[in-house]
Design an enzyme around this catalytic site. Structure first.
Site, mmCIF file in Angstrom:
data_model
loop_
_atom_site.group_PDB
_atom_site.id
_atom_site.type_symbol
_atom_site.label_atom_id
_atom_site.label_comp_id
_atom_site.label_asym_id
_atom_site.label_seq_id
_atom_site.Cartn_x
_atom_site.Cartn_y
_atom_site.Cartn_z
ATOM 1 N N ASP A 302 0.837 -1.516 0.521
ATOM 2 C CA ASP A 302 -0.066 0.192 0.208
ATOM 3 C C ASP A 302 0.857 1.691 0.231
ATOM 4 O O ASP A 302 0.816 1.956 1.205
ATOM 5 C CB ASP A 302 -1.008 -0.113 1.162
ATOM 6 C CG ASP A 302 -1.934 1.472 1.178
ATOM 7 O OD1 ASP A 302 -1.715 1.588 -0.153
ATOM 8 O OD2 ASP A 302 -2.877 1.456 2.164
ATOM 9 N N GLU A 336 -2.200 10.379 -0.753
ATOM 10 C CA GLU A 336 -3.791 9.241 -1.004
ATOM 11 C C GLU A 336 -4.508 9.582 0.333
ATOM 12 O O GLU A 336 -5.574 9.541 0.825
ATOM 13 C CB GLU A 336 -2.934 8.173 -2.063
ATOM 14 C CG GLU A 336 -5.234 7.252 -1.612
ATOM 15 C CD GLU A 336 -5.279 6.312 -0.561
ATOM 16 O OE1 GLU A 336 -6.440 5.555 -0.743
ATOM 17 O OE2 GLU A 336 -4.060 6.425 0.123
ATOM 18 N N ASP A 364 -4.532 0.037 -6.167
ATOM 19 C CA ASP A 364 -4.557 0.308 -4.980
ATOM 20 C C ASP A 364 -5.548 -0.888 -3.642
ATOM 21 O O ASP A 364 -5.875 -0.547 -3.168
ATOM 22 C CB ASP A 364 -5.050 1.681 -4.654
ATOM 23 C CG ASP A 364 -5.244 1.942 -3.478
ATOM 24 O OD1 ASP A 364 -3.872 1.183 -2.186
ATOM 25 O OD2 ASP A 364 -5.326 2.842 -2.591
#
Length: 473
Positions: A302, A336, A364
């Site tokens: 991630d 993000e 993602d």
């Protein structure tokens, strides 16, 4: 003999008619999509090349080794942008640049929690992103347990005055990660709900599915006009321990100390690179992943994996010597994790060009194999998606619902503004074991699965960018 010859002639005529009909159908499809047999064959070749090995592993290995964790707004995220720009330019991409913006800054400090009574012992916690700290010496208070966010909401105002709330609310596994939205609400709003009831702090069970003693962080938000209280997550084993103590029916006291640092402004930015289209350069197809990460692990799944997967897919197209009709834009999103801030900033900066943005997707959701394709596009666009599905079927990717595609989080602002979307859905059964923890490290990634992802993304990227259809409904 005559009957046999006549029957053979009829069968031959029927076969010729069927072939002609099939050829006509293929020709009609080619005309409607703008995708020639040669273009489709090129996508197939790129797919097979990815399966034989791509640069994705080397990319994520380098990012997690040479930069490491990349908390939004920090010097580490800035180093990640510099790293990306240097690599993308060396690879030969065009128009490589950073589109900068600023965000509220936040960095983790010291964090410590101890169960003082009835059974003294340390607790493994991590502060939630954006949380305020405790007083310098920490705070000590009674811990009041709740089974769910709904139960916390239902408690009377003032009933938690001077106390620390604890909420269990255990997340469940799903292949597509669909439970995250529901359970993650606790992390995002729990602090303000508890503060409205008088709490001086909140501890939550980690929003994760593992049984390791690694707490899960993640961004939270404070409601306007509500006191800001410290918020932290317990590892799942520590949450289990608290709940065993609860069943013994004795009052609990906890000491909590947190010292995060916040600032009004910190630098971030989106890194952009392109393969400029040969016929319709003003039309843009987006792929990418987010460059920032949380600070506990090294941001491998991630979202170092997503950065690597989409960069490797774009590089395969670049190295093939053939440009698609439309411009393929690779975006490595900034900030993000702290609220899709790179996505919102991109929309603000490019809103006038939104009609030229044809379709987009983002990687993602880790590094496991893709198993499903969903899309939310026009009937004409669906014809292109059907071709993608044909080429992805040998990878184990099946068509899914076309009612709600998803796109990856950074594209949510664009999708809400009208951008057509497509999602290549990875197997997320174990994703939330690692998500936002110390355990998000390179050793969790399988290079073969990574290349399967690259193969799927290169099929999408080439066919979407080489087609002529309007994907908007």
């Amino acid at each position: 003999m005559f009957v046999t010859i006549a029957r053979a002639r009829r069968l031959l005529v029927a076969a010729l008619l069927l072939t002609a009909t099939g050829a006509a159908a293929d020709a009609a499809r080619d005309t409607a999509t703008g995708l020639s047999p040669a273009s489709i064959a090129h996508a197939r070749g790129l797919r097979d090349q990815a399966l034989d090995g791509s640069l994705a592993w080397d990319m994520v290995e380098a990012l997690t080794t040479e930069v490491g964790p990349r908390l939004a707004g920090t010097e580490a995220e800035a180093r990640a942008r510099d790293w990306a720009v240097q690599r993308l330019r060396a690879m030969g991409f065009e128009n490589v640049r950073v589109e900068p913006f600023t965000i509220p800054g936040w960095e983790r400090g010291e964090e410590r929690a101890v169960l003082l009574a009835p059974f003294p012992q340390p607790l493994e916690i991590t502060g939630l992103g954006g949380s305020v700290g405790t007083p310098g010496d920490g705070l000590e208070a009674e811990l009041v347990p709740f089974e769910s966010l709904a139960a916390l909401r239902a408690t009377a105002p003032g009933s938690l005055d001077g106390k620390i709330a604890y909420v269990s609310h255990a997340m469940q596994r799903t292949q597509d990660g669909s439970s995250y939205g529901f359970y993650g609400t606790l992390r995002r709003v729990g602090a303000s709900v508890a503060a409205e009831k008088g709490a001086v702090a909140i501890l939550i069970r980690s929003i994760g599915t593992d049984s390791h003693r690694f707490p899960h962080t993640g961004q939270m938000r404070y409601a306007e006009g509500v006191p800001r209280i410290p918020a932290a997550a317990l590892s799942n084993p520590d949450a289990d321990q608290i709940e065993r103590v609860v069943r013994r029916g004795q009052p609990m006291r906890v000491h909590l100390a947190m010292s995060p640092q916040a600032s009004s402004e910190a630098p971030s930015g989106n890194v952009i690179a392109e393969i400029v289209g040969r016929e319709r350069p003003e039309e843009i197809v987006i792929i990418g992943g987010h460059l920032d990460s949380w600070d506990l692990g090294t941001g491998a799944i991630d979202d170092g994996a997503g950065v690597a997967i989409t960069t490797a897919a774009a590089k395969l197209i670049l190295d093939s010597g053939q440009r698609p009709r439309r411009t393929l834009r690779l975006i490595l999103w900034g900030a993000e994790e702290v609220g899709l801030l790179g996505g919102y900033e991109y929309l603000r900066a490019h809103r006038e060009q939104l009609p030229q943005h044809i379709i987009g997707t983002e990687s993602d959701f880790g590094a496991e194999r893709i198993w499903q394709l969903t899309a939310q596009v026009s009937p004409a666009g669906q014809a292109v998606v059907d071709i993608m599905s044909e080429l992805l079927a040998p990878l184990g990717v099946a068509p899914g619902s076309m009612d709600k595609a998803g796109s990856g989080p950074d594209l949510v602002p664009m999708v809400e503004a009208g951008l057509p979307s497509l999602r290549l859905v990875q197997n997320g059964m174990d994703y939330f074991d690692l998500h936002h923890t110390h355990d998000d490290t390179l050793d969790k990634i399988d290079p073969v699965a990574l290349d399967q992802n690259v193969a799927a993304y290169v099929v999408f990227a080439w066919l979407a960018a080489d087609s002529t259809v309007n994907f908007r409904r």
